[in-house]
Design a protein around this motif. Structure first.
Motif, PDB file in Angstrom:
ATOM      1  N   LYS A  98      43.593  46.747  22.779  1.00  0.00           N
ATOM      2  CA  LYS A  98      43.024  46.495  21.781  1.00  0.00           C
ATOM      3  C   LYS A  98      41.852  46.686  23.845  1.00  0.00           C
ATOM      4  O   LYS A  98      42.020  46.094  24.336  1.00  0.00           O
ATOM      5  N   VAL A  99      40.942  47.289  23.437  1.00  0.00           N
ATOM      6  CA  VAL A  99      39.983  47.300  24.215  1.00  0.00           C
ATOM      7  C   VAL A  99      38.418  46.741  24.153  1.00  0.00           C
ATOM      8  O   VAL A  99      37.622  47.491  23.123  1.00  0.00           O
ATOM      9  N   VAL A 100      37.849  45.831  24.992  1.00  0.00           N
ATOM     10  CA  VAL A 100      37.141  45.176  24.904  1.00  0.00           C
ATOM     11  C   VAL A 100      35.941  45.694  25.789  1.00  0.00           C
ATOM     12  O   VAL A 100      35.998  45.515  26.886  1.00  0.00           O
ATOM     13  N   ALA A 101      34.881  46.179  25.038  1.00  0.00           N
ATOM     14  CA  ALA A 101      33.126  46.441  26.236  1.00  0.00           C
ATOM     15  C   ALA A 101      32.614  45.279  26.478  1.00  0.00           C
ATOM     16  O   ALA A 101      32.297  44.553  25.740  1.00  0.00           O
ATOM     17  N   LYS A 102      32.059  45.285  28.248  1.00  0.00           N
ATOM     18  CA  LYS A 102      31.451  43.794  28.065  1.00  0.00           C
ATOM     19  C   LYS A 102      30.752  44.540  29.024  1.00  0.00           C
ATOM     20  O   LYS A 102      30.672  45.279  29.945  1.00  0.00           O
ATOM     21  N   ALA A 103      29.486  45.234  29.266  1.00  0.00           N
ATOM     22  CA  ALA A 103      28.070  45.240  29.881  1.00  0.00           C
ATOM     23  C   ALA A 103      27.767  44.425  31.058  1.00  0.00           C
ATOM     24  O   ALA A 103      27.964  43.126  30.823  1.00  0.00           O
ATOM     25  N   VAL A 104      27.893  44.591  32.234  1.00  0.00           N
ATOM     26  CA  VAL A 104      27.115  43.716  33.200  1.00  0.00           C
ATOM     27  C   VAL A 104      26.628  44.272  34.353  1.00  0.00           C
ATOM     28  O   VAL A 104      26.695  45.788  34.226  1.00  0.00           O
ATOM     29  N   SER A 105      25.050  44.404  34.762  1.00  0.00           N
ATOM     30  CA  SER A 105      24.620  45.219  35.366  1.00  0.00           C
ATOM     31  C   SER A 105      25.469  45.488  37.215  1.00  0.00           C
ATOM     32  O   SER A 105      26.598  45.472  37.008  1.00  0.00           O
ATOM     33  N   PHE A 106      24.928  46.310  37.722  1.00  0.00           N
ATOM     34  CA  PHE A 106      25.500  46.903  38.945  1.00  0.00           C
ATOM     35  C   PHE A 106      26.322  45.769  39.630  1.00  0.00           C
ATOM     36  O   PHE A 106      27.147  45.355  40.372  1.00  0.00           O
ATOM     37  N   GLU A 107      24.995  44.370  40.102  1.00  0.00           N
ATOM     38  CA  GLU A 107      25.201  43.245  40.843  1.00  0.00           C
ATOM     39  C   GLU A 107      26.092  42.589  40.712  1.00  0.00           C
ATOM     40  O   GLU A 107      27.040  42.336  41.329  1.00  0.00           O
ATOM     41  N   GLU A 108      26.539  42.194  38.997  1.00  0.00           N
ATOM     42  CA  GLU A 108      27.939  41.852  38.898  1.00  0.00           C
ATOM     43  C   GLU A 108      28.703  42.760  38.858  1.00  0.00           C
ATOM     44  O   GLU A 108      29.785  41.599  39.033  1.00  0.00           O
ATOM     45  N   LEU A 109      28.772  43.306  38.415  1.00  0.00           N
ATOM     46  CA  LEU A 109      29.724  44.683  38.924  1.00  0.00           C
ATOM     47  C   LEU A 109      30.698  44.250  39.827  1.00  0.00           C
ATOM     48  O   LEU A 109      31.507  44.039  40.308  1.00  0.00           O
ATOM     49  N   SER A 110      30.160  44.433  40.479  1.00  0.00           N
ATOM     50  CA  SER A 110      30.413  44.722  42.474  1.00  0.00           C
ATOM     51  C   SER A 110      30.681  43.160  42.401  1.00  0.00           C
ATOM     52  O   SER A 110      31.637  42.765  43.764  1.00  0.00           O
ATOM     53  N   LYS A 111      30.657  42.163  42.030  1.00  0.00           N
ATOM     54  CA  LYS A 111      31.434  40.235  42.576  1.00  0.00           C
ATOM     55  C   LYS A 111      32.409  40.781  41.556  1.00  0.00           C
ATOM     56  O   LYS A 111      33.145  39.765  42.294  1.00  0.00           O
ATOM     57  N   LEU A 112      32.915  41.544  41.147  1.00  0.00           N
ATOM     58  CA  LEU A 112      34.810  41.631  40.422  1.00  0.00           C
ATOM     59  C   LEU A 112      34.896  42.231  41.160  1.00  0.00           C
ATOM     60  O   LEU A 112      35.124  42.960  41.562  1.00  0.00           O
TER      61      LEU A 112
END
Length: 445
Positions: A430-444
């Motif tokens: 099961k794949v759950v899509a999660k929208a994040v900003s580029f800034e949030e993505l950079s911190k993951l």
């Protein structure tokens, strides 16, 4: 020759091999004769040394080598016959006397585990989704502008939007200061400097230091207490409170270039100006976004696979992986110019967990690829190389660079193979899509 495999627990096994010394007689005689042709001895021409002298000098070493070779050959023949999946090189332990008629070896070895792929149809993974907006492009351009920053004195006419009225130090200003620090009224090593330059808000100084400097004007001084953190890198002052006096020598505001065609040209955009530059920035951000999203998904899939498959990892493979990681760490230290990096002690124990995980994942992926026919194809490898090469000025040269080296080509093959596994896993789970900003993505992570 019938061989009984003894189970020593988990993946450790043992077999005992026996063969007659007479079986080695002919090859032993030939080996000694060959050595005799080149052996040198006082009073004898090469090739004319008596056999008894050749025997005395080389006999024991020849026996040792031939017996180990024979035992090794017998073991690998038996392993192939019994379809034993070896995890590493066996250890041969001679059990007989050198003059015994019957040669006996105990062979200790590890076998590969049976890897059972767990049911991951009920697993859940996150697929991050990020769209690059104009705001992200603007932030990226600001980073590029800051790389070309230069400073003007605050209060200088015609250079700042405040008309030269506000001359106090503000965030992003460059300040030049003298400072001295004391603990219990005594100056301490490293607590004093003149004409020290830093940018407010850049995080170079401790927060209390920056807070005390904010708002000061050229020529002004301030005395304030500063508590060093307990984990501060300077052990002599860690956890202690000092009294600092700071004197501002100059305050300079940051002048960033305007985002115009001239700036685009300075960034290497020879045609199309700002519009082309923004398009290229977006393309780079899209590429970085894809890389980060893929890496995050890959990490999560690998963690799921690792947790779903229960088996013991061969100790020999884990040890080999630890040694590889140690060597990799050493090479990194050498490349960074660390003194004595070649001889620096790097304990293998610090890589135990990482090595175990790598070995387990390697075995899991190998089994999954075999079961589901997920091996990388030539077309997939070519497509991956072409995609990576497209980011360079001369893609054809990069393609040749990959194909000219088997090791680099193998790295690409492994990358494609992992992508195939991820695609297969996400098609079942099961794949759950999660929208994040580029800034949030950079911190993951």
């Amino acid at each position: 020759m019938a061989v009984q495999i003894e189970n020593l627990g988990q993946l450790d096994r043992k077999v005992t091999l026996e063969f007659a010394r007479a079986d080695l007689a002919k090859v032993r005689e030939a080996r000694l004769a060959k050595l005799g042709k080149t052996m040198k001895a006082a009073g004898f021409r090469p090739g004319k040394v008596p056999k008894n002298m050749v025997e005395k000098q080389h006999g024991m070493q020849v026996d040792f080598e031939l017996q180990f070779d024979k035992a090794s050959d017998l073991f690998f023949e038996q392993a192939q016959k019994d379809k034993i999946l070896l995890a590493g090189q066996p250890r041969l332990d001679p059990k007989s006397e050198l003059d015994a008629e019957k040669i006996v070896f105990d062979v200790f070895f590890e076998v590969l585990p049976e890897v059972k792929i767990g049911d991951f149809t009920k697993s859940e993974v996150t697929q991050y989704v990020t769209d690059i907006s104009d705001a992200e492009i603007d932030r990226a351009l600001d980073v590029l502008r800051k790389q070309q920053v230069h400073y003007h004195p605050r209060g200088e006419a015609g250079h700042h939007g405040d008309g030269g009225v506000n001359t106090a130090a503000q965030t992003d200003d460059q300040v030049v200061i003298d400072f001295v620090g004391k603990i219990d009224g005594v100056e301490f090593a490293g607590g004093k400097a003149e004409n020290f330059e830093y940018v407010l808000g850049a995080g170079r100084m401790l927060p209390e230091f920056e807070a005390a400097t904010l708002g000061l004007k050229t020529g002004e001084s301030k005395t304030f207490p500063l508590s060093f953190p307990a984990d501060y890198h300077g052990k002599d002052v860690a956890g202690k409170t000092a009294e600092f006096t700071v004197t501002v020598k100059s305050v300079n505001w940051a002048h960033l270039p305007a985002v115009d065609d001239a700036f685009a040209l300075s960034m290497g955009v020879t045609e199309g100006g700002v519009t082309k530059m923004r398009a290229e920035v977006k393309e780079n951000l899209d590429r970085e976004t894809k890389r980060r999203i893929t890496a995050l998904l890959k990490g999560e899939v690998m963690e799921k696979l690792n947790s779903l498959c229960d088996f013991d990892a061969p100790k020999s493979l884990v040890k080999q992986e630890q040694e590889r990681l140690v060597e990799g760490a050493r090479q990194e230290l050498i490349q960074r110019g660390i003194p004595n990096a070649k001889d620096a002690p790097i304990p293998v124990e610090m890589f135990a967990e990482q090595a175990l995980k790598r070995v387990r994942l390697g075995l899991i992926l190998s089994e999954l690829v075999k079961q589901q026919n997920l091996a990388a194809t030539a077309d997939q490898i070519k497509a991956e190389i072409d995609e990576q090469a497209a980011t360079y000025e001369d893609p054809k040269e990069v393609v040749r660079w990959f194909y000219s080296n088997p090791s680099r080509l193998k790295d690409i093959e492994n990358l494609v193979l992992e992508d195939n596994v991820i695609k297969y896993f996400t098609a079942q789970a099961k794949v759950v899509a999660k929208a994040v900003s580029f800034e949030e993505l950079s911190k993951l992570n």
